[in-house]
Design a protein around this motif. Sequence first.
Motif, PDB file in Angstrom:
ATOM      1  N   ARG A  59     -31.368 -24.703   1.512  1.00  0.00           N
ATOM      2  CA  ARG A  59     -31.242 -23.633   2.230  1.00  0.00           C
ATOM      3  C   ARG A  59     -31.783 -22.256   1.404  1.00  0.00           C
ATOM      4  NH1 ARG A  59     -24.868 -24.030   3.255  1.00  0.00           N
ATOM      5  NH2 ARG A  59     -25.059 -22.204   4.492  1.00  0.00           N
ATOM      6  N   GLY A  60     -32.144 -22.480   0.440  1.00  0.00           N
ATOM      7  CA  GLY A  60     -32.793 -21.230  -0.253  1.00  0.00           C
ATOM      8  C   GLY A  60     -33.232 -21.496  -1.594  1.00  0.00           C
ATOM      9  N   PRO A  61     -33.553 -20.579  -2.459  1.00  0.00           N
ATOM     10  CA  PRO A  61     -34.152 -20.868  -3.657  1.00  0.00           C
ATOM     11  C   PRO A  61     -33.476 -21.750  -4.615  1.00  0.00           C
ATOM     12  CG  PRO A  61     -33.814 -18.479  -3.559  1.00  0.00           C
ATOM     13  CD  PRO A  61     -33.606 -18.955  -2.149  1.00  0.00           C
ATOM     14  N   GLY A  62     -32.220 -21.744  -4.546  1.00  0.00           N
ATOM     15  CA  GLY A  62     -31.305 -22.229  -5.456  1.00  0.00           C
ATOM     16  C   GLY A  62     -30.192 -22.996  -4.757  1.00  0.00           C
ATOM     17  N   LEU A  63     -30.134 -23.154  -3.385  1.00  0.00           N
ATOM     18  CA  LEU A  63     -28.925 -23.421  -2.672  1.00  0.00           C
ATOM     19  C   LEU A  63     -29.333 -24.611  -1.807  1.00  0.00           C
ATOM     20  CD1 LEU A  63     -26.365 -22.826  -1.628  1.00  0.00           C
ATOM     21  CD2 LEU A  63     -27.221 -21.268   0.041  1.00  0.00           C
ATOM     22  N   LEU A  64     -28.487 -25.662  -1.969  1.00  0.00           N
ATOM     23  CA  LEU A  64     -28.786 -26.893  -1.203  1.00  0.00           C
ATOM     24  C   LEU A  64     -27.403 -27.448  -0.382  1.00  0.00           C
ATOM     25  CD1 LEU A  64     -29.714 -29.087  -4.283  1.00  0.00           C
ATOM     26  CD2 LEU A  64     -31.315 -27.861  -2.736  1.00  0.00           C
ATOM     27  N   GLN A  65     -27.915 -28.166   0.783  1.00  0.00           N
ATOM     28  CA  GLN A  65     -26.638 -28.646   1.441  1.00  0.00           C
ATOM     29  C   GLN A  65     -26.919 -30.070   1.151  1.00  0.00           C
ATOM     30  OE1 GLN A  65     -24.739 -26.804   3.423  1.00  0.00           O
ATOM     31  NE2 GLN A  65     -23.256 -28.396   3.805  1.00  0.00           N
ATOM     32  N   VAL A  66     -25.602 -30.730   0.236  1.00  0.00           N
ATOM     33  CA  VAL A  66     -25.589 -31.907  -0.177  1.00  0.00           C
ATOM     34  C   VAL A  66     -24.399 -32.534   0.508  1.00  0.00           C
ATOM     35  CG1 VAL A  66     -25.430 -33.192  -2.455  1.00  0.00           C
ATOM     36  CG2 VAL A  66     -26.462 -31.032  -2.077  1.00  0.00           C
ATOM     37  N   GLY A  67     -24.588 -33.965   0.749  1.00  0.00           N
ATOM     38  CA  GLY A  67     -23.763 -34.709   1.206  1.00  0.00           C
ATOM     39  C   GLY A  67     -23.562 -36.124   0.650  1.00  0.00           C
ATOM     40  N   ASP A  68     -22.532 -36.741   1.014  1.00  0.00           N
ATOM     41  CA  ASP A  68     -22.132 -38.308   0.956  1.00  0.00           C
ATOM     42  C   ASP A  68     -21.953 -38.554   2.335  1.00  0.00           C
ATOM     43  OD1 ASP A  68     -19.736 -37.526   1.096  1.00  0.00           O
ATOM     44  OD2 ASP A  68     -19.030 -38.167  -0.822  1.00  0.00           O
ATOM     45  N   ARG A  69     -21.305 -39.849   2.202  1.00  0.00           N
ATOM     46  CA  ARG A  69     -21.100 -40.593   3.768  1.00  0.00           C
ATOM     47  C   ARG A  69     -20.254 -39.904   4.564  1.00  0.00           C
ATOM     48  NH1 ARG A  69     -23.874 -45.382   3.905  1.00  0.00           N
ATOM     49  NH2 ARG A  69     -24.542 -46.280   2.008  1.00  0.00           N
ATOM     50  N   ILE A  77     -27.520 -24.287  -7.531  1.00  0.00           N
ATOM     51  CA  ILE A  77     -27.782 -24.942  -8.947  1.00  0.00           C
ATOM     52  C   ILE A  77     -27.621 -23.834  -9.704  1.00  0.00           C
ATOM     53  CG2 ILE A  77     -29.920 -25.755 -10.340  1.00  0.00           C
ATOM     54  CD1 ILE A  77     -31.134 -26.175  -7.592  1.00  0.00           C
ATOM     55  N   SER A  78     -26.755 -24.373 -10.814  1.00  0.00           N
ATOM     56  CA  SER A  78     -26.166 -23.545 -11.635  1.00  0.00           C
ATOM     57  C   SER A  78     -27.305 -23.009 -12.756  1.00  0.00           C
ATOM     58  CB  SER A  78     -25.010 -24.219 -12.562  1.00  0.00           C
ATOM     59  OG  SER A  78     -25.539 -25.134 -13.005  1.00  0.00           O
ATOM     60  N   CYS A  79     -27.048 -21.799 -13.370  1.00  0.00           N
ATOM     61  CA  CYS A  79     -27.804 -21.134 -14.626  1.00  0.00           C
ATOM     62  C   CYS A  79     -29.239 -21.267 -13.938  1.00  0.00           C
ATOM     63  CB  CYS A  79     -27.739 -22.230 -15.798  1.00  0.00           C
ATOM     64  SG  CYS A  79     -26.019 -21.868 -16.496  1.00  0.00           S
ATOM     65  N   LEU A  80     -29.292 -20.625 -12.842  1.00  0.00           N
ATOM     66  CA  LEU A  80     -30.837 -20.421 -12.079  1.00  0.00           C
ATOM     67  C   LEU A  80     -30.841 -19.102 -11.824  1.00  0.00           C
ATOM     68  CD1 LEU A  80     -33.213 -22.169 -11.566  1.00  0.00           C
ATOM     69  CD2 LEU A  80     -32.383 -22.482  -9.344  1.00  0.00           C
ATOM     70  N   ASP A  81     -31.872 -18.319 -12.134  1.00  0.00           N
ATOM     71  CA  ASP A  81     -31.991 -16.965 -11.668  1.00  0.00           C
ATOM     72  C   ASP A  81     -33.573 -16.716 -11.024  1.00  0.00           C
ATOM     73  OD1 ASP A  81     -31.879 -14.182 -11.400  1.00  0.00           O
ATOM     74  OD2 ASP A  81     -32.389 -13.607 -13.428  1.00  0.00           O
ATOM     75  N   VAL A  82     -33.519 -16.799  -9.922  1.00  0.00           N
ATOM     76  CA  VAL A  82     -34.834 -16.650  -9.098  1.00  0.00           C
ATOM     77  C   VAL A  82     -35.157 -14.972  -8.747  1.00  0.00           C
ATOM     78  CG1 VAL A  82     -36.233 -17.392  -7.143  1.00  0.00           C
ATOM     79  CG2 VAL A  82     -34.569 -19.045  -8.369  1.00  0.00           C
ATOM     80  N   GLU A  83     -36.295 -14.858  -8.881  1.00  0.00           N
ATOM     81  CA  GLU A  83     -36.485 -13.249  -8.595  1.00  0.00           C
ATOM     82  C   GLU A  83     -36.882 -13.267  -7.012  1.00  0.00           C
ATOM     83  OE1 GLU A  83     -36.849 -10.550 -10.660  1.00  0.00           O
ATOM     84  OE2 GLU A  83     -36.153 -11.969 -12.331  1.00  0.00           O
ATOM     85  N   ALA A  84     -36.428 -11.859  -6.495  1.00  0.00           N
ATOM     86  CA  ALA A  84     -36.571 -11.900  -4.958  1.00  0.00           C
ATOM     87  C   ALA A  84     -37.993 -12.139  -4.558  1.00  0.00           C
ATOM     88  CB  ALA A  84     -36.138 -10.275  -4.595  1.00  0.00           C
ATOM     89  N   GLU A  85     -39.192 -11.537  -5.004  1.00  0.00           N
ATOM     90  CA  GLU A  85     -40.297 -11.757  -4.789  1.00  0.00           C
ATOM     91  C   GLU A  85     -40.698 -13.413  -4.772  1.00  0.00           C
ATOM     92  OE1 GLU A  85     -40.313 -10.004  -8.838  1.00  0.00           O
ATOM     93  OE2 GLU A  85     -39.912  -9.409  -6.878  1.00  0.00           O
ATOM     94  N   ALA A  86     -39.986 -13.906  -5.771  1.00  0.00           N
ATOM     95  CA  ALA A  86     -40.390 -15.503  -5.908  1.00  0.00           C
ATOM     96  C   ALA A  86     -39.722 -16.596  -4.975  1.00  0.00           C
ATOM     97  CB  ALA A  86     -40.411 -16.066  -7.448  1.00  0.00           C
ATOM     98  N   ALA A  87     -38.716 -15.984  -4.377  1.00  0.00           N
ATOM     99  CA  ALA A  87     -37.663 -16.741  -3.513  1.00  0.00           C
ATOM    100  C   ALA A  87     -38.465 -17.716  -2.603  1.00  0.00           C
ATOM    101  CB  ALA A  87     -36.819 -15.669  -2.783  1.00  0.00           C
ATOM    102  N   PRO A  88     -39.453 -16.917  -1.596  1.00  0.00           N
ATOM    103  CA  PRO A  88     -39.883 -17.991  -0.540  1.00  0.00           C
ATOM    104  C   PRO A  88     -40.750 -19.324  -1.370  1.00  0.00           C
ATOM    105  CG  PRO A  88     -40.384 -15.907  -0.209  1.00  0.00           C
ATOM    106  CD  PRO A  88     -39.853 -15.673  -1.342  1.00  0.00           C
ATOM    107  N   GLU A  89     -41.596 -18.602  -2.294  1.00  0.00           N
ATOM    108  CA  GLU A  89     -42.388 -19.978  -3.071  1.00  0.00           C
ATOM    109  C   GLU A  89     -41.453 -20.744  -3.617  1.00  0.00           C
ATOM    110  OE1 GLU A  89     -45.503 -20.250  -6.523  1.00  0.00           O
ATOM    111  OE2 GLU A  89     -45.006 -18.298  -5.933  1.00  0.00           O
ATOM    112  N   ALA A  90     -40.311 -20.281  -4.493  1.00  0.00           N
ATOM    113  CA  ALA A  90     -39.351 -21.240  -5.043  1.00  0.00           C
ATOM    114  C   ALA A  90     -38.585 -22.092  -4.052  1.00  0.00           C
ATOM    115  CB  ALA A  90     -38.168 -20.261  -5.905  1.00  0.00           C
TER     116      ALA A  90
END
Length: 147
Positions: A59-69, A77-90
Amino acid sequence: MRRHHTGRTPLLPQLRRQALTIRLRRLSCAAVALVAALALQVIALPVAAVAAAEVLQVRGPGLLQVGDRNRSMPVAISCLDVEAEAAPEATEWLRQELPRGTRVNLRPRGSSDGVLLADVTRLDDGSDMAEAMELAGLARRPCTEPA
């Protein structure tokens, strides 16, 4: 052997019967233990395989939608800092690294506004996603020590 007039059976057949009974008891205990061990493996292995979560969406540079059954949840994702300009590439890099259905292991570190903060590790190669993003030059890891 002969039977004596005392009405008792000879001692040797009695000993043989007792020895056979003891052997059968030992054998049955070993068989029960073997069956129990096999049943435990048959039950435990599928449960271990199901315990992993899978990526449903990036969903984003450090955001996932995760599931089980039976449920899904947003995971950052913890302890992750993504710069705004690098967000689309990340985000694009993360989509390539974690396509839909990729099995991951989550080690929770907390939550914030209904989003689980967790260390995310791929199960197939064991790579930590925060570390991999840092090595790719897409993010910084402000906290490198384990929780």
